[in-house]
Scaffold this active site. Structure first.
Site, PDB file in Angstrom:
ATOM      1  N   GLU A 274       0.830  -1.214   0.000  1.00  0.00           N
ATOM      2  CA  GLU A 274       0.000   0.000   0.000  1.00  0.00           C
ATOM      3  C   GLU A 274       0.854   1.249   0.000  1.00  0.00           C
ATOM      4  OE1 GLU A 274      -2.875   0.469   3.200  1.00  0.00           O
ATOM      5  OE2 GLU A 274      -3.015  -1.711   3.255  1.00  0.00           O
TER       6      GLU A 274
ATOM      7  N   CYS B 184       3.246   8.587   1.156  1.00  0.00           N
ATOM      8  CA  CYS B 184       3.631   7.697   2.258  1.00  0.00           C
ATOM      9  C   CYS B 184       3.884   6.323   1.655  1.00  0.00           C
ATOM     10  CB  CYS B 184       2.485   7.639   3.268  1.00  0.00           C
ATOM     11  SG  CYS B 184       2.734   6.411   4.555  1.00  0.00           S
TER      12      CYS B 184
ATOM     13  N   CYS C 293       5.312  -6.944   8.242  1.00  0.00           N
ATOM     14  CA  CYS C 293       6.207  -6.382   9.261  1.00  0.00           C
ATOM     15  C   CYS C 293       6.333  -7.399  10.382  1.00  0.00           C
ATOM     16  CB  CYS C 293       5.592  -5.086   9.796  1.00  0.00           C
ATOM     17  SG  CYS C 293       6.635  -4.222  10.994  1.00  0.00           S
TER      18      CYS C 293
ATOM     19  N   CYS D  51       3.603  -4.442  16.717  1.00  0.00           N
ATOM     20  CA  CYS D  51       2.890  -3.412  17.495  1.00  0.00           C
ATOM     21  C   CYS D  51       1.414  -3.793  17.580  1.00  0.00           C
ATOM     22  CB  CYS D  51       3.050  -2.030  16.863  1.00  0.00           C
ATOM     23  SG  CYS D  51       4.762  -1.475  16.821  1.00  0.00           S
TER      24      CYS D  51
ATOM     25  N   CYS E 241      -1.477  -2.187  15.250  1.00  0.00           N
ATOM     26  CA  CYS E 241      -1.160  -1.994  13.827  1.00  0.00           C
ATOM     27  C   CYS E 241      -1.571  -3.183  12.969  1.00  0.00           C
ATOM     28  CB  CYS E 241       0.339  -1.729  13.689  1.00  0.00           C
ATOM     29  SG  CYS E 241       0.855  -1.477  11.988  1.00  0.00           S
TER      30      CYS E 241
ATOM     31  N   CYS F 188      -2.784   1.895   8.614  1.00  0.00           N
ATOM     32  CA  CYS F 188      -1.699   1.159   7.954  1.00  0.00           C
ATOM     33  C   CYS F 188      -2.077  -0.295   7.733  1.00  0.00           C
ATOM     34  CB  CYS F 188      -0.458   1.147   8.852  1.00  0.00           C
ATOM     35  SG  CYS F 188       0.164   2.747   9.237  1.00  0.00           S
TER      36      CYS F 188
HETATM   37  N1  SAH Z   1       7.426   0.811  11.447  1.00  0.00           N
HETATM   38  C1  SAH Z   1       7.510   2.230  11.453  1.00  0.00           C
HETATM   39  C2  SAH Z   1       6.727   2.903  10.344  1.00  0.00           C
HETATM   40  C3  SAH Z   1       5.378   2.404   9.990  1.00  0.00           C
HETATM   41  S1  SAH Z   1       3.992   2.768  11.019  1.00  0.00           S
HETATM   42  C4  SAH Z   1       7.126   2.789  12.795  1.00  0.00           C
HETATM   43  O1  SAH Z   1       6.773   2.009  13.676  1.00  0.00           O
HETATM   44  O2  SAH Z   1       7.248   3.983  12.996  1.00  0.00           O
HETATM   45  C5  SAH Z   1       3.735   4.511  10.948  1.00  0.00           C
HETATM   46  C6  SAH Z   1       3.113   5.074  12.212  1.00  0.00           C
HETATM   47  O3  SAH Z   1       1.729   4.730  12.319  1.00  0.00           O
HETATM   48  C7  SAH Z   1       3.772   4.552  13.484  1.00  0.00           C
HETATM   49  O4  SAH Z   1       3.895   5.581  14.426  1.00  0.00           O
HETATM   50  C8  SAH Z   1       2.772   3.509  13.935  1.00  0.00           C
HETATM   51  O5  SAH Z   1       2.946   3.184  15.278  1.00  0.00           O
HETATM   52  C9  SAH Z   1       1.467   4.179  13.603  1.00  0.00           C
HETATM   53  N2  SAH Z   1       0.304   3.299  13.512  1.00  0.00           N
HETATM   54  C10 SAH Z   1       0.218   2.044  13.031  1.00  0.00           C
HETATM   55  N3  SAH Z   1      -1.030   1.574  13.097  1.00  0.00           N
HETATM   56  C11 SAH Z   1      -1.770   2.552  13.632  1.00  0.00           C
HETATM   57  C12 SAH Z   1      -3.150   2.670  13.979  1.00  0.00           C
HETATM   58  N4  SAH Z   1      -4.006   1.676  13.775  1.00  0.00           N
HETATM   59  N5  SAH Z   1      -3.559   3.841  14.517  1.00  0.00           N
HETATM   60  C13 SAH Z   1      -2.698   4.863  14.709  1.00  0.00           C
HETATM   61  N6  SAH Z   1      -1.399   4.811  14.419  1.00  0.00           N
HETATM   62  C14 SAH Z   1      -0.929   3.665  13.890  1.00  0.00           C
END
Ligand code: SAH
Length: 349
Positions: A94, A107, A114, A118, A121, A335
């Site tokens: 994406e 973006c 990944c 987290c 995510c 994401c």
């Molecule tokens: N792996 C990297 C970049 C990708 S995620 C990182 O962790 O920074 C980009 C941002 O979106 C990160 O801050 C991540 O924690 C956040 N993110 C991912 N899923 C999310 C969600 N469902 N709601 C809000 N922020 C989210």
């Protein structure tokens, strides 16, 4: 049989070496580089200032990656465009185009899936498939630029994947993206977001680039961070903060802390107070992101009052804060959600 060289992933020096090895003059490398990164053609056939013999030689030993546009969702609210692309091997990724007054921002994803895990995510739910090549990262920007027929001025590596888990390819990508003989995007307009892989943050700092580091913090102490982000098992929150201070010391670039607000998890007054203390005195900026709930988890967004109260608390401590505008709310915003939905519908996962 040797695999063909991924020619779009070569920087200018490497391309010159390749051409020299083929017995060609080095100015040919400049011409080819321009075809790949400025005119952005997808075949050697189109490189009309090269001889037919050279084009055939290149065809034989090299390949040019290209993305297939599978789907585009356009937000009726703000013009955000969310793209689903298929890579050469069929994997799906994406990318998102956001339109701002100051220009077009893309973006990009840095990996297929990944492995950081987290909790909130969607990109990590099925683990990591593979890292993207520099060419596949560039292709996302090139394809979107062509699709809208406008210049892309900003790039954020904040899509699916952990860029620091694909470090060498990330560096090569940034080198080519910001090369004055390529698309020539200013390093100042590039942001890399990481969940906090400390040794890589330090290694990046030592490169002394002018790119912005965004650190996904999401909690104000180690215990809470660990509940949301397994990577905290490996790197303590204080080690992460120290690495960010080092990044600023080496590059002079203000670090952005991303903080996704999750209702009743990390959005209390106490959290804001602790966060302010944690980053006190740093030259930084906090970007609050109302969490985008995914159906696989039961996290909820903080309510509007809690978000504003959190912001004010930080501001009173002298911290620079913005609330991320939620772009493309009417399309699959979070994401990895679009890829996941598509894959589930097509029974690929
Ligand atoms: N792996 C990297 C970049 C990708 S995620 C990182 O962790 O920074 C980009 C941002 O979106 C990160 O801050 C991540 O924690 C956040 N993110 C991912 N899923 C999310 C969600 N469902 N709601 C809000 N922020 C989210």
């Amino acid at each position: 049989m040797n695999e063909k060289t991924d020619i779009k992933s070569l920087n200018r020096t490497e391309l010159e070496e390749l051409l020299t090895e083929m017995g060609e003059k080095s100015f040919r490398a400049r011409q080819i580089y321009e075809w790949l990164h400025v005119k952005q053609v997808n075949s050697f056939e189109e490189m009309s200032n090269l001889s037919k013999a050279l084009r055939e030689k290149l065809e034989h030993s090299c390949r040019i990656t290209a993305l297939k546009k599978e789907q585009v969702q356009v937000s009726r609210l703000d013009g955000t465009r969310k793209y689903l692309f298929a890579l050469g091997d069929g994997n799906l990724i994406e990318s998102v185009l956001m339109r701002y007054k100051h220009g077009n921002s893309v973006c990009i994803s840095s990996q297929v899936g990944c492995r950081m895990g987290c909790k909130f995510c969607a990109s990590t739910l099925d683990g990591l498939v593979r890292g993207l090549t520099p060419s596949e990262m560039l292709d996302q920007i090139y394809a979107i630029g062509k699709d809208i027929g406008e210049r892309i001025s900003n790039v954020v590596v904040m899509g699916t994947g952990e860029p620091m888990d694909n470090f060498d390819n990330l560096l090569k990508f940034i080198e080519i993206l910001t090369d004055e003989n390529g698309l020539n995007i200013s390093q100042r307009n590039v942001t890399v977001s990481t969940c906090g892989i400390v040794p890589k943050i330090r290694e990046l700092a030592d490169k002394k680039l002018s790119i912005t580091l965004a650190l996904s913090l999401h909690a104000s102490n180690q215990k809470k961070r660990l509940e949301l982000m397994p990577v905290a098992n490996k790197y303590d929150i204080h080690e992460v903060i120290d690495a960010c201070k080092y990044y600023f010391a080496q590059t002079g670039r203000r670090v952005t802390f991303e903080y996704s607000l999750v209702g009743n998890v990390n959005d209390t007054d106490e959290d804001a107070r602790e966060l302010a203390a944690l980053i006190a005195g740093m030259n930084c900026h906090v970007n609050l992101i109302p969490v985008n709930p995914i159906k696989e988890r039961d996290y909820v967004q903080s309510n509007r009052d809690a978000i504003l109260a959190f912001q004010h608390k930080l501001e009173h401590s002298g911290i620079n804060v913005t609330i991320r505008r939620e772009m493309g709310r009417d399309i699959d915003g979070a994401c990895g959600q679009l890829r996941r939905k598509y894959a589930v519908t097509h029974r690929e996962l």
